[in-house]
Design a protein around this motif. Structure first.
Motif, PDB file in Angstrom:
ATOM      1  N   ALA A 191      60.063  -1.095 -97.133  1.00 52.61           N
ATOM      2  CA  ALA A 191      61.052  -2.085 -97.579  1.00 52.61           C
ATOM      3  C   ALA A 191      62.476  -1.536 -97.361  1.00 52.61           C
ATOM      4  O   ALA A 191      63.393  -2.279 -96.988  1.00 52.61           O
ATOM      5  CB  ALA A 191      60.829  -2.425 -99.048  1.00 52.61           C
ATOM      6  N   GLU A 192      62.645  -0.245 -97.557  1.00 51.24           N
ATOM      7  CA  GLU A 192      63.974   0.353 -97.353  1.00 51.24           C
ATOM      8  C   GLU A 192      64.364   0.319 -95.867  1.00 51.24           C
ATOM      9  O   GLU A 192      65.510   0.011 -95.529  1.00 51.24           O
ATOM     10  CB  GLU A 192      63.988   1.793 -97.884  1.00 51.24           C
ATOM     11  N   GLN A 193      63.398   0.598 -94.997  1.00 58.01           N
ATOM     12  CA  GLN A 193      63.673   0.506 -93.549  1.00 58.01           C
ATOM     13  C   GLN A 193      64.127  -0.905 -93.179  1.00 58.01           C
ATOM     14  O   GLN A 193      65.043  -1.092 -92.386  1.00 58.01           O
ATOM     15  CB  GLN A 193      62.415   0.862 -92.728  1.00 58.01           C
ATOM     16  N   ILE A 194      63.452  -1.902 -93.764  1.00 56.58           N
ATOM     17  CA  ILE A 194      63.802  -3.294 -93.485  1.00 56.58           C
ATOM     18  C   ILE A 194      65.230  -3.567 -93.954  1.00 56.58           C
ATOM     19  O   ILE A 194      66.015  -4.224 -93.276  1.00 56.58           O
ATOM     20  CB  ILE A 194      62.780  -4.241 -94.166  1.00 56.58           C
ATOM     21  N   LYS A 195      65.578  -2.989 -95.118  1.00 53.92           N
ATOM     22  CA  LYS A 195      66.938  -3.145 -95.635  1.00 53.92           C
ATOM     23  C   LYS A 195      67.961  -2.553 -94.654  1.00 53.92           C
ATOM     24  O   LYS A 195      68.994  -3.176 -94.389  1.00 53.92           O
ATOM     25  CB  LYS A 195      67.047  -2.453 -96.995  1.00 53.92           C
ATOM     26  N   PHE A 196      67.677  -1.375 -94.112  1.00 56.37           N
ATOM     27  CA  PHE A 196      68.617  -0.779 -93.151  1.00 56.37           C
ATOM     28  C   PHE A 196      68.759  -1.668 -91.925  1.00 56.37           C
ATOM     29  O   PHE A 196      69.855  -1.897 -91.427  1.00 56.37           O
ATOM     30  CB  PHE A 196      68.130   0.603 -92.661  1.00 56.37           C
ATOM     31  N   GLY A 234      72.860  13.329-105.666  1.00 59.41           N
ATOM     32  CA  GLY A 234      72.654  11.896-105.867  1.00 59.41           C
ATOM     33  C   GLY A 234      71.229  11.579-106.289  1.00 59.41           C
ATOM     34  O   GLY A 234      70.335  12.410-106.162  1.00 59.41           O
ATOM     35  N   THR A 235      71.013  10.361-106.796  1.00 59.77           N
ATOM     36  CA  THR A 235      69.652   9.961-107.159  1.00 59.77           C
ATOM     37  C   THR A 235      68.800   9.817-105.910  1.00 59.77           C
ATOM     38  O   THR A 235      67.604  10.077-105.934  1.00 59.77           O
ATOM     39  CB  THR A 235      69.623   8.602-107.884  1.00 59.77           C
ATOM     40  N   ALA A 236      69.428   9.411-104.811  1.00 56.71           N
ATOM     41  CA  ALA A 236      68.678   9.198-103.580  1.00 56.71           C
ATOM     42  C   ALA A 236      68.801  10.400-102.648  1.00 56.71           C
ATOM     43  O   ALA A 236      67.809  10.864-102.093  1.00 56.71           O
ATOM     44  CB  ALA A 236      69.164   7.938-102.877  1.00 56.71           C
ATOM     45  N   ASN A 237      70.022  10.909-102.472  1.00 59.34           N
ATOM     46  CA  ASN A 237      70.256  11.970-101.496  1.00 59.34           C
ATOM     47  C   ASN A 237      71.137  13.071-102.060  1.00 59.34           C
ATOM     48  O   ASN A 237      72.072  12.789-102.817  1.00 59.34           O
ATOM     49  CB  ASN A 237      70.975  11.402-100.268  1.00 59.34           C
TER      50      ASN A 237
HETATM   51  P1  ADP Z   1      72.868   8.458-104.359  1.00 57.90           P
HETATM   52  O1  ADP Z   1      74.285   8.891-104.500  1.00 57.90           O
HETATM   53  O2  ADP Z   1      72.321   7.777-105.562  1.00 57.90           O
HETATM   54  O3  ADP Z   1      71.986   9.562-103.858  1.00 57.90           O
HETATM   55  P2  ADP Z   1      73.471   7.310-101.781  1.00 57.90           P
HETATM   56  O4  ADP Z   1      74.932   7.102-101.810  1.00 57.90           O
HETATM   57  O5  ADP Z   1      72.968   8.470-101.009  1.00 57.90           O
HETATM   58  O6  ADP Z   1      72.856   7.326-103.245  1.00 57.90           O
HETATM   59  O7  ADP Z   1      72.832   5.946-101.245  1.00 57.90           O
HETATM   60  C1  ADP Z   1      71.459   5.776-101.225  1.00 57.90           C
HETATM   61  C2  ADP Z   1      71.158   4.305-101.245  1.00 57.90           C
HETATM   62  O8  ADP Z   1      71.825   3.665-100.155  1.00 57.90           O
HETATM   63  C3  ADP Z   1      69.680   4.038-101.072  1.00 57.90           C
HETATM   64  O9  ADP Z   1      69.280   3.009-101.956  1.00 57.90           O
HETATM   65  C4  ADP Z   1      69.572   3.581 -99.631  1.00 57.90           C
HETATM   66  O10 ADP Z   1      68.507   2.677 -99.450  1.00 57.90           O
HETATM   67  C5  ADP Z   1      70.908   2.885 -99.431  1.00 57.90           C
HETATM   68  N1  ADP Z   1      71.319   2.845 -98.017  1.00 57.90           N
HETATM   69  C6  ADP Z   1      71.488   3.895 -97.177  1.00 57.90           C
HETATM   70  N2  ADP Z   1      71.811   3.470 -95.940  1.00 57.90           N
HETATM   71  C7  ADP Z   1      71.852   2.118 -96.003  1.00 57.90           C
HETATM   72  C8  ADP Z   1      72.108   1.068 -95.058  1.00 57.90           C
HETATM   73  N3  ADP Z   1      72.379   1.348 -93.776  1.00 57.90           N
HETATM   74  N4  ADP Z   1      72.050  -0.215 -95.476  1.00 57.90           N
HETATM   75  C9  ADP Z   1      71.760  -0.488 -96.761  1.00 57.90           C
HETATM   76  N5  ADP Z   1      71.502   0.429 -97.700  1.00 57.90           N
HETATM   77  C10 ADP Z   1      71.549   1.711 -97.330  1.00 57.90           C
END
Ligand code: ADP
Ligand code: MG
Length: 338
Positions: free
Chosen positions: A204-209, A10-13
């Motif tokens: 900012a991402e922590q705040i989103k979670f 993934g792009t993130a994980n």
């Molecule tokens: P990718 O497939 O692109 O790697 P993922 O499916 O792993 O992406 O999702 C990563 C994204 O999901 C990130 O932008 C992360 O901030 C967001 N994310 C992960 N957990 C949460 C959550 N509990 N609430 C909101 N967004 C989340």
């Protein structure tokens, strides 16, 4: 014996499964020594360095918007993760692997080749690629070979992948470059504009979670989060400041971005043939990817489209689970690309 690994790049994980078990789940990031180009750290360890680099070190997220932006870094990352996942420590001996790797539906031939080459350099002898929405559907447990319309919306870090699947193929799809990262950026900009607090993207991402929401009023089955106390730097004075942010404010500041995802979904629904459309109305639409964890998202999309949305179980792992299911029956699934 060949090692068998299912990989969600993934792009993130990046998530890697082996024998139905998660053997690796790490952020898609590497740290590289600027002078030599050597790999210094990968995954979690590299993420700890993000935003804290000195001129001797760069951290790179090789995948941006679902596609490989830095081929060299991507190859180092893919190799490193495969080695780590399989517990192979010897640099002299590369075992051979059978791999199933998820790739975004919007990938170009050059990007597809890059993933294939990198995985072959890492020891992949039998490499199958699968489009991510197809893998998500398998991971959710849908019967993808059936003559039934199923729809998946996978909100990742860089892209949202939207697809309608029937008879083992993708009938209609859309891959938009609006997803979790955009939402994180919205939050950082809002805090700077409205609260006068400068925070980095990891914060900012922590705040989103903690307080992420797409609705001003959450449905009864969603737990209402307490306001989040931000500690950051005042944008004018650079003094440390504290400020509270509520989930309603987050819903407000990410509204435009969430609306773009709704438009992407609507476009795919518009392209969907009527028979499949009726199936989808009956079955509902499945949400996967980390973005599916935003509070209220299923409700908001249901309200916007008039079709019920379901959040997949453990949505961050849907692609990995599906790739793992595909790995067990490679000859059974015509959509695997050899
Ligand atoms: P990718 O497939 O692109 O790697 P993922 O499916 O792993 O992406 O999702 C990563 C994204 O999901 C990130 O932008 C992360 O901030 C967001 N994310 C992960 N957990 C949460 C959550 N509990 N609430 C909101 N967004 C989340
Ligand atoms: Mg993904």
């Amino acid at each position: 014996m060949k090692h068998e690994l299912a990989i969600d790049l993934g792009t993130a994980n990046t998530v890697i499964y082996q024998n139905d078990k998660v053997v690796l789940d790490e952020p898609s990031i590497v740290a590289i020594q600027s002078r030599t180009g050597n790999l210094m750290a990968i995954g979690h360890q590299a993420q700890l360095m993000e935003g804290r680099e000195n001129p001797g070190i760069v951290t790179i997220r090789p995948l941006v918007s679902g596609v490989i932006a830095d081929f060299n870094a991507a190859e180092l990352m893919i190799k490193g993760f495969i080695q780590k996942a399989s517990g192979a420590h010897s640099k002299l001996f590369t075992p051979s692997y059978k791999l199933v790797i998820g790739i975004p539906k919007g990938s170009t031939p050059v990007e597809i080749k890059a993933v294939r080459d990198s995985s072959e350099h890492a020891g992949g002898r039998e490499v199958y690629l699968v489009y991510e929405p197809m893998a998500s559907a398998l991971g959710i447990g849908l019967n993808v070979l059936d003559p039934q319309g199923n729809m998946i919306v996978d909100i990742g870090g860089g892209t949202t992948e939207i697809a309608v699947i029937s008879l083992g193929g993708i009938v209609a799809s859309n891959s938009i470059r609006v997803a979790g990262n955009e939402i994180t950026k919205d939050i950082a900009e809002y805090l700077s504009r409205q609260h006068g607090v400068k925070v980095g993207l990891p914060t900012a991402e922590q705040i989103k979670f903690k307080v992420g929401s797409v609705l001003q009023e959450l449905p009864a089955d969603v737990e209402v989060p307490e306001p989040y106390v931000i500690r950051g730097k005042n944008i004018v004075t650079a003094h440390p400041v504290e400020s509270e942010v509520t989930y309603q404010e987050i819903a407000h500041c990410i509204d435009g971005t969430v609306h773009k995802i709704e438009e992407g979904i609507q476009q795919v629904l518009n392209q969907t043939p009527p028979e499949l459309y009726s199936d989808i109305v009956e079955n509902g639409i499945w949400l996967a990817g980390g973005g599916a964890l935003l509070r209220g998202i299923a409700q908001r999309f249901t309200d916007a489209t008039g079709i019920t949305f379901h959040v997949a179980e453990d949505p961050l792992k849907a692609v990995g689970r599906g790739a793992c299911a595909a790995l067990k029956h490679v000859s059974h699934y015509p959509f695997l690309m050899r």
